[in-house]
Write an enzyme that holds these catalytic residues in place. Structure first.
Site, PDB file in Angstrom:
ATOM      1  N   LYS A   1     -30.038-119.191-117.517  1.00  0.00           N
ATOM      2  CA  LYS A   1     -31.136-119.982-118.066  1.00  0.00           C
ATOM      3  C   LYS A   1     -30.672-120.730-119.320  1.00  0.00           C
ATOM      4  O   LYS A   1     -29.769-120.270-120.000  1.00  0.00           O
ATOM      5  CB  LYS A   1     -32.286-119.035-118.470  1.00  0.00           C
ATOM      6  CG  LYS A   1     -33.093-118.481-117.330  1.00  0.00           C
ATOM      7  CD  LYS A   1     -34.237-117.631-117.861  1.00  0.00           C
ATOM      8  CE  LYS A   1     -35.029-117.009-116.733  1.00  0.00           C
ATOM      9  NZ  LYS A   1     -35.719-117.993-115.882  1.00  0.00           N
ATOM     10  N   ARG A   4     -37.965-111.939-106.764  1.00  0.00           N
ATOM     11  CA  ARG A   4     -38.281-111.800-105.341  1.00  0.00           C
ATOM     12  C   ARG A   4     -37.276-110.906-104.636  1.00  0.00           C
ATOM     13  O   ARG A   4     -37.597-110.287-103.619  1.00  0.00           O
ATOM     14  CB  ARG A   4     -38.374-113.188-104.700  1.00  0.00           C
ATOM     15  CG  ARG A   4     -37.106-113.967-104.761  1.00  0.00           C
ATOM     16  CD  ARG A   4     -37.319-115.457-104.517  1.00  0.00           C
ATOM     17  NE  ARG A   4     -37.954-116.130-105.654  1.00  0.00           N
ATOM     18  CZ  ARG A   4     -38.237-117.430-105.699  1.00  0.00           C
ATOM     19  NH1 ARG A   4     -37.984-118.200-104.656  1.00  0.00           N
ATOM     20  NH2 ARG A   4     -38.801-117.964-106.760  1.00  0.00           N
TER      21      ARG A   4
HETATM   22  N1  BES Z   1     -38.905-114.700-114.673  1.00  0.00           N
HETATM   23  C1  BES Z   1     -38.770-116.019-114.161  1.00  0.00           C
HETATM   24  C2  BES Z   1     -40.099-116.762-114.080  1.00  0.00           C
HETATM   25  C3  BES Z   1     -40.790-117.066-115.379  1.00  0.00           C
HETATM   26  C4  BES Z   1     -40.598-118.288-115.987  1.00  0.00           C
HETATM   27  C5  BES Z   1     -41.664-116.178-115.945  1.00  0.00           C
HETATM   28  C6  BES Z   1     -41.256-118.584-117.158  1.00  0.00           C
HETATM   29  C7  BES Z   1     -42.327-116.464-117.116  1.00  0.00           C
HETATM   30  C8  BES Z   1     -42.120-117.674-117.731  1.00  0.00           C
HETATM   31  C9  BES Z   1     -38.172-115.968-112.765  1.00  0.00           C
HETATM   32  O1  BES Z   1     -37.298-114.930-112.525  1.00  0.00           O
HETATM   33  C10 BES Z   1     -37.407-117.227-112.571  1.00  0.00           C
HETATM   34  O2  BES Z   1     -36.454-117.421-113.254  1.00  0.00           O
HETATM   35  N2  BES Z   1     -37.846-118.050-111.636  1.00  0.00           N
HETATM   36  C11 BES Z   1     -37.201-119.285-111.355  1.00  0.00           C
HETATM   37  C12 BES Z   1     -37.181-119.465-109.850  1.00  0.00           C
HETATM   38  C13 BES Z   1     -36.315-120.610-109.400  1.00  0.00           C
HETATM   39  C14 BES Z   1     -34.865-120.325-109.670  1.00  0.00           C
HETATM   40  C15 BES Z   1     -36.560-120.814-107.916  1.00  0.00           C
HETATM   41  C16 BES Z   1     -37.998-120.393-112.014  1.00  0.00           C
HETATM   42  O3  BES Z   1     -39.217-120.286-112.083  1.00  0.00           O
HETATM   43  O4  BES Z   1     -37.388-121.331-112.498  1.00  0.00           O
HETATM   44 MN    MN Z   2     -35.296-115.441-113.083  1.00  0.00          MN
END
Ligand code: BES
Ligand code: MN
Ligand code: ZN
Length: 508
Positions: A277, A351
């Protein structure tokens, strides 16, 4: 903190503060307000006439040493319109009052419940609101830690016959409030303190205190169970994974009672893994276990409230890090239910761990399975910080969950599960890819999970936008909200097996 019930009379009350709810379209029509106004020689009437007092929801008037009243302070709290008045509004009002008086260092207060015919329900909800409001993050501050000044609140009920039930309801509400605080404090813990191991330990201690059965599975056991999606996420971290199984049984012979399974995402830190990230805001990912925390708190409340059904809580706990043995984009792993997954993006880790945890929970043949997760940033984009996303395979289950919001205050908005979305989740070399396309990201998260649920009523709550408050509100400190805790508890409390259905026999 002591929350108890009491009866008027007004005149002999020696509390430090009175809290009086004022309805916007009722104002001084209420007998209690009229009486207080009389005692205070028309003070309320005067406030009303000059336009100060409007009764708008959560509007506050703090009056110090009001002449004629036997109290130090009078706190008038707006209750909004009668048509919008419900349990959720009372909970917010009680929380607002607690925070306003606590900030003024008041030690004792009396809350006049607006009588709406169900003093028991009112007491429980108000107690919950107070206990829930008395939560501040900031436990690592070495100077001026947040303090609880307001230690005793008496909830006044007008009907003496309701007194006993009201007292019990105060206790119930206090216990629900304590469980909610457990959820929120877990979510608030930094990831260096709350590793998967520490999470499991804290939940195990809670289970011991609450009389819940608890099993904690370690890496080797997870490997033996074929939970390779979960292990793929955990592999890049120096912290070993844990899977916590919590079980509530109404009685020893209740094996034929319906089982409800609750599964919560417990990523104690989500760096994104190899699909790292950006630095900006990454610290928020310490709360990526808010789903598991909601389930853990809900199980604590369920153990105290003793509903008739059985409940299974499944908490997969991992840390998602980009270590040397981390899963790579393009890796293929086989889930507990046999399906193979091509990991395209290691940041879609929630997931993956839920795939295995849901598969495991589903093997117990629950009558309903609900998972809760901070799953997608896309859900936050779609619904902001007010509504959580609800996905459900079953109309009746969706309707039940949606209908709880009036009571819980937790708003849910249903989003689609539809086979027309399944194409982008197909992989060239495996059964599934772990991401879909950029558009509709919350739907792809849910559609992916659906592959691990057998045909049983299933609902998925995406709480990515609502688990954390960036700014405080009058009734809640900023930080973790505990969203989902109330929905899960209330769902279980209200659960009734479908009429005429045979008792289910657990598969294992
Ligand atoms: N934990 C994150 C989602 C999230 C984002 C929670 C912001 C709270 C605030 C999750 O694991 C994630 O990183 N999701 C990705 C999915 C993508 C790679 C398909 C996302 O939302 O960018
Ligand atoms: Mn994630
Ligand atoms: Zn995540």
């Amino acid at each position: 903190m002591k929350i108890k019930s009491g009866l008027p009379p007004l005149e002999r009350n020696e509390s430090e503060a009175w809290i009086l709810p004022v309805l916007e379209d009722q104002l001084l029509d209420h007998p209690v307000l009229r009486r207080v106004d009389e005692m205070a020689q028309g003070l309320l009437r005067a406030l009303l006439d000059c336009g100060e007092l409007k009764g708008k929801a959560l509007e506050i008037h703090h009056l110090f040493r009001p002449a004629g009243l036997p109290v130090q302070r009078l706190l008038l709290v707006g209750a909004g319109k009668k048509s919008d008045w419900n349990c959720a509004a009372l909970r917010r009002l009680a929380g607002t009052a607690w925070r306003a008086l606590n900030a003024r260092r008041v030690g004792k207060a009396v809350l006049w419940l607006p009588d709406d015919g169900d003093p028991e329900r009112c007491c429980q909800v108000a107690a919950e609101g107070i206990a829930g409001a008395a939560y501040e993050s900031g436990s690592f501050k070495t100077a001026d830690p947040p303090e609880e000044h307001l230690q005793e609140v008496t909830l006044l009920v007008s009907d003496p016959r309701a007194r006993k039930a009201a007292e019990k309801a105060c206790e119930t509400g206090t216990r629900i409030g304590a469980a909610l605080r457990f959820t929120r404090s877990l979510t608030n813990e930094p990831s260096n303190c709350l590793t998967p191991e520490a999470f499991a330990r804290k939940v195990q201690q809670m289970a011991r205190r609450s009389g819940l059965r608890c099993r904690v599975l370690h890496e080797r056991q997870l490997a033996a169970l074929g939970m390779n999606c979960l292990l793929a996420v955990s592999r890049g971290s120096a912290q070993p994974p844990r899977l916590v199984l919590l079980e509530y049984n109404p009685s020893r012979r209740a094996s034929s009672a319906d089982l409800i399974a609750l599964v919560g995402k417990g990523v104690t830190f989500d760096s994104g893994g190899i699909s790292l990230k950006p630095a900006d805001g990454m610290e928020e990912m310490k709360a990526d276990m808010a789903g598991a925390a909601a389930v853990a708190g809900a199980m604590q409340a369920i153990a105290a409230l003793k509903p008739a059904c059985r409940v299974l809580g499944v908490l997969p706990c991992v840390e998602n890090m980009p270590g040397g043995s981390a899963a790579r984009p393009g890796d293929v792993v086989q889930a507990r239910n046999g399906k193979t997954v091509e990991i395209i993006n290691t940041d879609a880790e929630g997931r993956l761990i839920l795939a295995d945890a849901i598969s495991l929970a589903a093997e117990r043949r629950p009558a309903a399975l609900i998972d809760i997760a901070t799953l997608t940033g896309a859900c936050k984009v779609a619904l902001g910080t007010v509504y959580a996303g609800l996905f459900a395979s079953d109309q009746a289950l969706a309707d039940q969950l949606l209908s709880l919001a009036d009571f819980t205050g937790e708003k849910l908005w249903r989003l689609p599960l539809d086979a027309e979305y399944s194409r982008p989740l197909q992989s060239d070399i495996a059964d599934l890819r772990n991401i879909g396309t950029r558009w509709g990201g919350a739907v792809y998260g849910a559609m992916f999970l659906q592959n691990f649920v057998p045909p049983i009523p299933w609902a998925h709550l995406d709480i990515a936008g609502v688990d954390w408050l960036a700014e405080g509100t009058p009734y809640q400190a900023k930080g973790p909200t505990g969203f989902g805790f109330r929905t899960l508890v209330e769902f279980v409390l209200r659960y009734r097996p479908a009429a005429g259905k045979k008792a289910r026999i657990p598969a294992r």
